[in-house]
Scaffold this motif. Sequence first.
Motif, mmCIF file in Angstrom:
data_model
loop_
_atom_site.group_PDB
_atom_site.id
_atom_site.type_symbol
_atom_site.label_atom_id
_atom_site.label_comp_id
_atom_site.label_asym_id
_atom_site.label_seq_id
_atom_site.Cartn_x
_atom_site.Cartn_y
_atom_site.Cartn_z
ATOM 1 N N SER A 171 1.935 40.395 73.262
ATOM 2 C CA SER A 171 1.257 39.133 73.584
ATOM 3 C C SER A 171 2.121 37.911 73.329
ATOM 4 C CB SER A 171 -0.032 39.007 72.769
ATOM 5 O OG SER A 171 0.249 39.060 71.376
ATOM 6 N N GLY A 172 3.228 38.068 72.614
ATOM 7 C CA GLY A 172 4.097 36.930 72.356
ATOM 8 C C GLY A 172 3.790 36.238 71.051
ATOM 9 N N SER A 173 4.652 35.298 70.692
ATOM 10 C CA SER A 173 4.505 34.552 69.452
ATOM 11 C C SER A 173 3.616 33.328 69.668
ATOM 12 C CB SER A 173 5.878 34.103 68.950
ATOM 13 O OG SER A 173 5.756 33.124 67.952
ATOM 14 N N PRO A 174 2.731 33.014 68.725
ATOM 15 C CA PRO A 174 1.888 31.815 68.891
ATOM 16 C C PRO A 174 2.687 30.535 69.102
ATOM 17 C CG PRO A 174 1.025 33.197 67.141
ATOM 18 C CD PRO A 174 2.353 33.790 67.530
ATOM 19 N N GLN A 175 3.836 30.407 68.424
ATOM 20 C CA GLN A 175 4.647 29.199 68.608
ATOM 21 C C GLN A 175 5.515 29.265 69.855
ATOM 22 O OE1 GLN A 175 5.730 28.184 64.084
ATOM 23 N NE2 GLN A 175 6.767 26.862 65.544
ATOM 24 N N GLY A 176 5.681 30.439 70.433
ATOM 25 C CA GLY A 176 6.513 30.583 71.604
ATOM 26 C C GLY A 176 7.773 31.380 71.324
ATOM 27 N N PHE A 177 8.470 31.768 72.379
ATOM 28 C CA PHE A 177 9.651 32.629 72.319
ATOM 29 C C PHE A 177 10.719 32.001 71.422
ATOM 30 C CE2 PHE A 177 13.427 34.416 74.797
ATOM 31 C CZ PHE A 177 13.329 35.672 74.225
ATOM 32 N N LEU A 178 11.070 32.677 70.320
ATOM 33 C CA LEU A 178 11.963 32.101 69.318
ATOM 34 C C LEU A 178 13.332 31.725 69.870
ATOM 35 C CD1 LEU A 178 12.652 31.244 66.454
ATOM 36 C CD2 LEU A 178 13.165 33.655 65.929
ATOM 37 N N ARG A 187 5.578 26.714 84.212
ATOM 38 C CA ARG A 187 4.768 25.940 83.270
ATOM 39 C C ARG A 187 5.236 26.166 81.835
ATOM 40 N NH1 ARG A 187 3.217 22.068 85.356
ATOM 41 N NH2 ARG A 187 1.632 21.781 83.746
ATOM 42 N N VAL A 188 6.370 25.569 81.485
ATOM 43 C CA VAL A 188 6.884 25.653 80.119
ATOM 44 C C VAL A 188 7.178 24.245 79.627
ATOM 45 C CG1 VAL A 188 8.610 26.605 78.565
ATOM 46 C CG2 VAL A 188 7.891 27.911 80.572
ATOM 47 N N GLY A 189 6.466 23.837 78.607
ATOM 48 C CA GLY A 189 6.730 22.579 77.929
ATOM 49 C C GLY A 189 6.830 22.840 76.436
ATOM 50 N N PHE A 190 7.009 21.772 75.667
ATOM 51 C CA PHE A 190 7.089 21.971 74.219
ATOM 52 C C PHE A 190 6.695 20.705 73.478
ATOM 53 C CE2 PHE A 190 11.253 20.397 75.464
ATOM 54 C CZ PHE A 190 11.607 19.515 74.447
ATOM 55 N N ILE A 191 6.303 20.910 72.233
ATOM 56 C CA ILE A 191 6.002 19.824 71.302
ATOM 57 C C ILE A 191 6.952 19.958 70.119
ATOM 58 C CG2 ILE A 191 4.259 18.752 69.822
ATOM 59 C CD1 ILE A 191 2.121 20.174 71.510
ATOM 60 N N ALA A 192 7.585 18.870 69.736
ATOM 61 C CA ALA A 192 8.388 18.823 68.513
ATOM 62 C C ALA A 192 7.744 17.803 67.582
ATOM 63 C CB ALA A 192 9.830 18.440 68.819
ATOM 64 N N ALA A 193 7.499 18.217 66.353
ATOM 65 C CA ALA A 193 6.756 17.346 65.444
ATOM 66 C C ALA A 193 7.016 17.765 64.002
ATOM 67 C CB ALA A 193 5.261 17.419 65.756
ATOM 68 N N HIS A 194 6.374 17.050 63.085
ATOM 69 C CA HIS A 194 6.431 17.371 61.663
ATOM 70 C C HIS A 194 5.918 18.797 61.446
ATOM 71 C CE1 HIS A 194 5.332 17.214 57.386
ATOM 72 N NE2 HIS A 194 6.248 16.259 57.296
ATOM 73 N N PRO A 197 13.597 25.129 64.668
ATOM 74 C CA PRO A 197 12.696 25.911 65.532
ATOM 75 C C PRO A 197 11.263 25.943 65.009
ATOM 76 C CG PRO A 197 14.790 27.051 65.272
ATOM 77 C CD PRO A 197 14.832 25.874 64.340
ATOM 78 N N GLU A 198 11.092 25.876 63.692
ATOM 79 C CA GLU A 198 9.748 25.884 63.113
ATOM 80 C C GLU A 198 8.983 24.601 63.413
ATOM 81 O OE1 GLU A 198 12.568 26.498 61.404
ATOM 82 O OE2 GLU A 198 12.351 28.692 61.574
ATOM 83 N N GLN A 199 9.699 23.571 63.887
ATOM 84 C CA GLN A 199 9.057 22.306 64.245
ATOM 85 C C GLN A 199 8.759 22.200 65.733
ATOM 86 O OE1 GLN A 199 12.132 19.935 61.658
ATOM 87 N NE2 GLN A 199 10.406 18.568 62.098
ATOM 88 N N ILE A 200 8.891 23.295 66.449
ATOM 89 C CA ILE A 200 8.693 23.298 67.894
ATOM 90 C C ILE A 200 7.636 24.334 68.248
ATOM 91 C CG2 ILE A 200 9.779 23.719 70.137
ATOM 92 C CD1 ILE A 200 12.460 22.901 68.843
ATOM 93 N N VAL A 201 6.671 23.943 69.077
ATOM 94 C CA VAL A 201 5.684 24.873 69.623
ATOM 95 C C VAL A 201 5.730 24.755 71.144
ATOM 96 C CG1 VAL A 201 3.808 23.172 69.347
ATOM 97 C CG2 VAL A 201 3.267 25.581 69.649
ATOM 98 N N LEU A 202 5.810 25.900 71.808
ATOM 99 C CA LEU A 202 5.887 25.923 73.273
ATOM 100 C C LEU A 202 4.484 25.869 73.864
ATOM 101 C CD1 LEU A 202 8.650 28.647 73.784
ATOM 102 C CD2 LEU A 202 8.909 26.179 73.496
ATOM 103 N N VAL A 224 2.874 20.804 63.433
ATOM 104 C CA VAL A 224 3.134 21.945 64.317
ATOM 105 C C VAL A 224 2.247 23.127 63.929
ATOM 106 C CG1 VAL A 224 4.861 23.698 64.902
ATOM 107 C CG2 VAL A 224 5.455 21.273 64.999
ATOM 108 N N ALA A 225 2.044 23.355 62.645
ATOM 109 C CA ALA A 225 1.170 24.447 62.216
ATOM 110 C C ALA A 225 -0.248 24.231 62.725
ATOM 111 C CB ALA A 225 1.191 24.555 60.685
ATOM 112 N N ALA A 226 -0.733 22.991 62.633
ATOM 113 C CA ALA A 226 -2.090 22.694 63.100
ATOM 114 C C ALA A 226 -2.188 22.825 64.621
ATOM 115 C CB ALA A 226 -2.496 21.289 62.656
ATOM 116 N N LEU A 227 -1.146 22.381 65.352
ATOM 117 C CA LEU A 227 -1.145 22.499 66.809
ATOM 118 C C LEU A 227 -1.078 23.961 67.244
ATOM 119 C CD1 LEU A 227 1.259 19.550 67.659
ATOM 120 C CD2 LEU A 227 -1.159 19.694 68.271
ATOM 121 N N THR A 228 -0.344 24.777 66.498
ATOM 122 C CA THR A 228 -0.271 26.198 66.824
ATOM 123 C C THR A 228 -1.629 26.862 66.656
ATOM 124 O OG1 THR A 228 2.050 26.252 66.114
ATOM 125 C CG2 THR A 228 0.914 28.370 66.297
ATOM 126 N N ASP A 229 -2.351 26.500 65.593
ATOM 127 C CA ASP A 229 -3.709 27.022 65.418
ATOM 128 C C ASP A 229 -4.606 26.589 66.569
ATOM 129 O OD1 ASP A 229 -2.931 28.222 63.073
ATOM 130 O OD2 ASP A 229 -3.758 26.661 61.763
#
Length: 500
Positions: A182-189, A359-366, A208-213, A370-375
């Motif tokens: 199913s893939g990683s919740p944050q996206g392909f490492l 359809r591939v975008g990303f968010i970079a943040a604190h 990479p831990e600050q990025i969610v796809l 990022v943990a909250a956005l991944t949830d």
Amino acid sequence: MEGEQAVAQLPKDSGSGAQGMPAARPRLVVPRVDRLPDPVPSAQMTLVEQLTEWARMRIDERVFRAGMRMPSIRQLAQDKGISRFTVVEAYERLVALGYLESRRGSGFYVREPAAPQVPAAAVPARARHIDVTWLLRSMFHTVESHKAPGLGFLPNDWLDGELIASALRALGRQPGSHFLASGSPQGFLPLRQQLRTRLAELEIGAAPEQIVLTSGITQALDLIARLYLQPDDAVLVGDPAWFVMFGRFAAQGAQVIGVPYTPEGPDLQALERIVQAHRPRLFVINSVVHNPTGTSLSPATAFQLLRLAEQYDFLIVEDDIYCDLLPPGQSATRLASLDQLRRVIYLGSFSKTLAPNLRVGFIAAHPELVAALTDSKLLAGLTSPEINERALYKVLTEGHYRKHVERVRTRLDRARDDTRRTLENLGLKLFPGQQAGMYLWADTGRDTNAIATAGHEEGFLFAPGSLFSPSQLPSGWMRFNVASSADPGMLRFLARQLER
């Protein structure tokens, strides 16, 4: 002329198509119907059925909008070369289908669509006033790109499908088991690691831990809205700005408030007054190659914007989807590079330079954000498609992407100069400071809603200025995609509209 020949005339008839048909059935040629969903082949439809379908699709497309008076029976019969009886019966069918209402002595009017059965409190009244679906629906029809100056992406022949095809072929040679999980919740490492390198080139530090796809910028904004906005919260956007987010924030129940725009960025004096009055949670902005004005933030404006965010405690969402369309020689100030993701949430995507369908975008943040956005991403749709992310990783690491982007930028520069001269020759006034990107923002001196509506009927797609303002008021401004604004028929049509 070409624009005049495009709208076919209807053959004459002597009565209602519902009566006995002659041996050679007359055929109603619906203008531009090949670009609209037509569930029944026209050759198998009576005149009444075809006219009903023609009107129904234009109501669905919002060419004819709720509350508008339909063309009179006499006028439509004359314009289409058919009898009044045919028009009357078609209108009556549309009344029965719920599309029109008949007002005695006044004519037929487009009926307001029935509201969904949800509690009134669940959908704030302001959400119903943000209407962006007209252009969105039109963009997803098969209108020819060279007849669509309102497109929000580059035509296919400007892009390099072989880049994506090559990446997909390379994936096809890998073991199939790679694509079953199913893939990683944050996206392909590996892709997130590659994005860290790209962000470092922009002087933005993000592990990479600050990025969610995400599935594009649209999903990124959706996740942020779910996390930060409650009903009646204020969110600031540029006026003008990208229209899709207006509807998304309004659906969340937020107050979408526009900040006037200048060639250097948002009007800081107006921004501070708005912030003091509304205390927003978020401000969403294109800092580089702004949509639709094509301008970029000046360093002074960027510093003052961050100062106001700190002083009045709001977050800035920096949408940098047009990042790669800025020529290397042009200076640009990114808020995330100044702030280093403390108060700025940075968004990126490759939809404009590779393919809208990737359809591939990303968010970079604190990291905590990022943990909250991944949830939130998990709750909204689990993971994003890893096959797309793997394909993008291949494209970015095989060494051809940068040359492709250089070719696109060079071609855009030529097209922008040509389009600018053409629009100025037509008498349009261009927004100052537009030096890069896909768009030109121009003042027509006319109601561009009327131009867009008339253009839709002729087979042209325009982007009227009202769509780019959260107020949605009539506007003389219009956005032109320089890659699709050279069609002679479209330009003749526009010239005729400007002469009225």
